[in-house]
Scaffold this motif. Structure first.
Motif, short mmCIF file in Angstrom:
data_model
loop_
_atom_site.label_atom_id
_atom_site.label_comp_id
_atom_site.label_asym_id
_atom_site.label_seq_id
_atom_site.Cartn_x
_atom_site.Cartn_y
_atom_site.Cartn_z
N SER A 31 16.50 4.48 -8.19
CA SER A 31 17.45 5.06 -7.24
C SER A 31 17.35 4.36 -5.89
CB SER A 31 17.17 6.55 -7.06
OG SER A 31 15.98 6.74 -6.31
N GLU A 32 18.43 4.45 -5.13
CA GLU A 32 18.44 3.88 -3.78
C GLU A 32 17.32 4.51 -2.94
OE1 GLU A 32 20.14 1.41 -2.29
OE2 GLU A 32 21.50 0.98 -3.95
N GLU A 33 17.15 5.81 -3.10
CA GLU A 33 16.12 6.52 -2.34
C GLU A 33 14.73 5.99 -2.68
OE1 GLU A 33 14.24 11.01 -1.93
OE2 GLU A 33 16.22 10.76 -2.85
N ASP A 34 14.44 5.86 -3.96
CA ASP A 34 13.12 5.36 -4.37
C ASP A 34 12.92 3.90 -4.01
OD1 ASP A 34 12.25 7.81 -5.32
OD2 ASP A 34 12.75 7.36 -7.42
N ALA A 35 13.99 3.13 -3.98
CA ALA A 35 13.89 1.71 -3.65
C ALA A 35 13.44 1.49 -2.21
CB ALA A 35 15.23 1.01 -3.90
N LYS A 36 13.50 2.53 -1.39
CA LYS A 36 13.10 2.42 0.02
C LYS A 36 11.71 3.01 0.27
CE LYS A 36 17.89 2.73 1.43
NZ LYS A 36 18.92 3.61 1.97
N LYS A 37 11.06 3.51 -0.77
CA LYS A 37 9.75 4.15 -0.60
C LYS A 37 8.63 3.12 -0.57
CE LYS A 37 10.88 8.59 -2.66
NZ LYS A 37 10.66 9.49 -3.81
N ARG A 38 7.64 3.43 0.28
CA ARG A 38 6.40 2.65 0.33
C ARG A 38 5.27 3.57 -0.12
NH1 ARG A 38 5.43 0.28 5.91
NH2 ARG A 38 4.06 -1.09 4.72
N ILE A 39 4.22 3.02 -0.63
CA ILE A 39 3.09 3.81 -1.09
C ILE A 39 2.03 3.83 0.01
CG2 ILE A 39 1.37 4.15 -2.90
CD1 ILE A 39 4.46 4.32 -3.75
N ASP A 40 1.77 5.03 0.53
CA ASP A 40 0.78 5.23 1.59
C ASP A 40 0.98 4.29 2.78
OD1 ASP A 40 -0.44 7.23 0.04
OD2 ASP A 40 -1.78 5.79 -0.92
N LYS A 42 1.37 1.27 2.75
CA LYS A 42 0.65 0.01 2.54
C LYS A 42 1.45 -1.02 1.75
CE LYS A 42 -3.84 2.27 2.59
NZ LYS A 42 -5.03 2.61 1.83
N THR A 43 2.38 -0.57 0.96
CA THR A 43 3.12 -1.52 0.11
C THR A 43 4.47 -1.86 0.74
OG1 THR A 43 4.28 0.20 -1.13
CG2 THR A 43 2.13 -0.50 -2.00
N ASN A 44 5.03 -2.95 0.28
CA ASN A 44 6.43 -3.22 0.59
C ASN A 44 7.27 -2.30 -0.28
OD1 ASN A 44 5.97 -5.44 2.38
ND2 ASN A 44 5.42 -6.66 0.60
N HIS A 45 8.47 -2.01 0.16
CA HIS A 45 9.35 -1.21 -0.70
C HIS A 45 10.12 -2.14 -1.64
CE1 HIS A 45 12.40 -2.26 2.26
NE2 HIS A 45 11.94 -1.39 3.15
N ILE A 46 10.72 -1.56 -2.66
CA ILE A 46 11.44 -2.34 -3.67
C ILE A 46 12.59 -3.13 -3.05
CG2 ILE A 46 12.90 -2.17 -5.73
CD1 ILE A 46 10.97 0.04 -6.73
N ILE A 47 13.27 -2.56 -2.07
CA ILE A 47 14.36 -3.29 -1.40
C ILE A 47 13.82 -4.61 -0.85
CG2 ILE A 47 15.92 -3.30 0.61
CD1 ILE A 47 17.03 -1.50 -1.53
N TRP A 48 12.66 -4.56 -0.18
CA TRP A 48 12.07 -5.78 0.37
C TRP A 48 11.74 -6.76 -0.75
CZ3 TRP A 48 7.66 -8.64 -0.09
CH2 TRP A 48 7.43 -9.59 0.90
N MET A 49 11.20 -6.25 -1.84
CA MET A 49 10.84 -7.12 -2.97
C MET A 49 12.08 -7.79 -3.56
SD MET A 49 8.06 -4.70 -4.86
CE MET A 49 6.83 -3.84 -3.90
N VAL A 50 13.12 -7.01 -3.74
CA VAL A 50 14.37 -7.54 -4.29
C VAL A 50 14.96 -8.57 -3.34
CG1 VAL A 50 16.75 -6.93 -4.92
CG2 VAL A 50 14.84 -5.52 -5.72
N GLY A 51 14.93 -8.28 -2.05
CA GLY A 51 15.43 -9.23 -1.07
C GLY A 51 14.67 -10.54 -1.09
N LEU A 159 6.12 5.12 -8.96
CA LEU A 159 7.18 6.06 -8.56
C LEU A 159 7.59 7.01 -9.69
CD1 LEU A 159 9.34 3.60 -6.44
CD2 LEU A 159 7.94 5.51 -5.58
N GLY A 160 6.93 6.90 -10.85
CA GLY A 160 7.17 7.83 -11.94
C GLY A 160 8.24 7.42 -12.93
N TYR A 161 8.70 6.17 -12.86
CA TYR A 161 9.69 5.68 -13.82
C TYR A 161 8.98 5.19 -15.08
CZ TYR A 161 13.20 5.68 -10.11
OH TYR A 161 14.07 6.05 -9.12
N ASN A 162 9.71 5.19 -16.17
CA ASN A 162 9.18 4.59 -17.40
C ASN A 162 9.00 3.09 -17.21
OD1 ASN A 162 9.19 7.02 -18.84
ND2 ASN A 162 11.30 6.73 -19.50
N ALA A 163 8.16 2.51 -18.04
CA ALA A 163 7.98 1.06 -18.01
C ALA A 163 9.31 0.37 -18.30
CB ALA A 163 6.93 0.65 -19.04
N MET A 164 9.42 -0.83 -17.83
CA MET A 164 10.63 -1.63 -18.05
C MET A 164 10.86 -1.80 -19.55
SD MET A 164 11.25 -5.54 -16.82
CE MET A 164 10.54 -6.38 -18.23
#
Length: 174
Positions: A31-40, A42-51, A159-164
């Motif tokens: 989800s767009e919401e989860d793609a913006k989440k960081r863990i504690d 400390k991590t980059n968010h998925i949007i940053w990774m995709v970018g 983030l609780g999603y199933n594996a790819m």
């Protein structure tokens, strides 16, 4: 399978196509919401990774002579650090950019000649076992895409999603 002009890219062509598939599969259902989440914090968010994945595609195209500018280079160029004060594009926008640039880069890979790949390409690494040329830059881009896909896969699980799932799209030709 498409055959590249240069035999030096025989291993790169399938890797590039596999990464295109992996990119789509690893993002499936995020989800767009989860793609913006960081863990504690400390991590980059998925949007940053995709970018950053997308920035690799643009860099790869540019080194092969493609005249295309990443519309988000101000945010992602050369792995620019995540800055929470920035307004990042949506996951959907980045996916659309991915589908625009990837077929163009793929064609450039197919068209590249041995001479193109042997061109000096200074990267500032300064190590004697690594020739700084276009071919090795291509390899580094492919390696970076692997790394980023692995990070996104790990974030899926956190983030609780199933594996790819490996549901390859036979219509995706790049």
């Amino acid at each position: 399978m498409d055959q590249p002009n240069s035999k030096k890219l025989d291993i790169i062509i399938p890797a590039f196509r596999a990464h295109s598939q992996t990119f789509m599969m690893v993002l499936d259902g995020i989800s767009e919401e989860d793609a913006k989440k960081r863990i504690d914090g400390k991590t980059n968010h998925i949007i940053w990774m995709v970018g950053n994945f997308l920035d690799m595609r643009y860099a790869l195209g540019n080194v092969l002579g493609l005249d295309a500018k990443n519309p988000h280079s101000d945010l992602f160029f050369q792995g620019k650090a995540l800055d929470e004060s920035f307004s990042y594009p949506s996951l959907e926008e980045l996916k659309a950019n991915f589908h625009q640039i990837s077929p163009l880069v793929y064609q450039k890979l197919l068209d590249a000649t041995d001479e193109d790949l042997d061109q000096d390409f200074p990267m500032g690494m300064g190590v004697d076992f690594f020739k700084e040329n276009t071919l090795n830059f291509v390899g580094m881009c492919i390696s970076r895409e692997d790394y980023i896909s692995g990070q996104i896969a790990l974030m899926r699980k956190i983030l609780g999603y199933n594996a790819m799932k490996y549901d390859f799209d036979k219509d995706l030709k790049y």
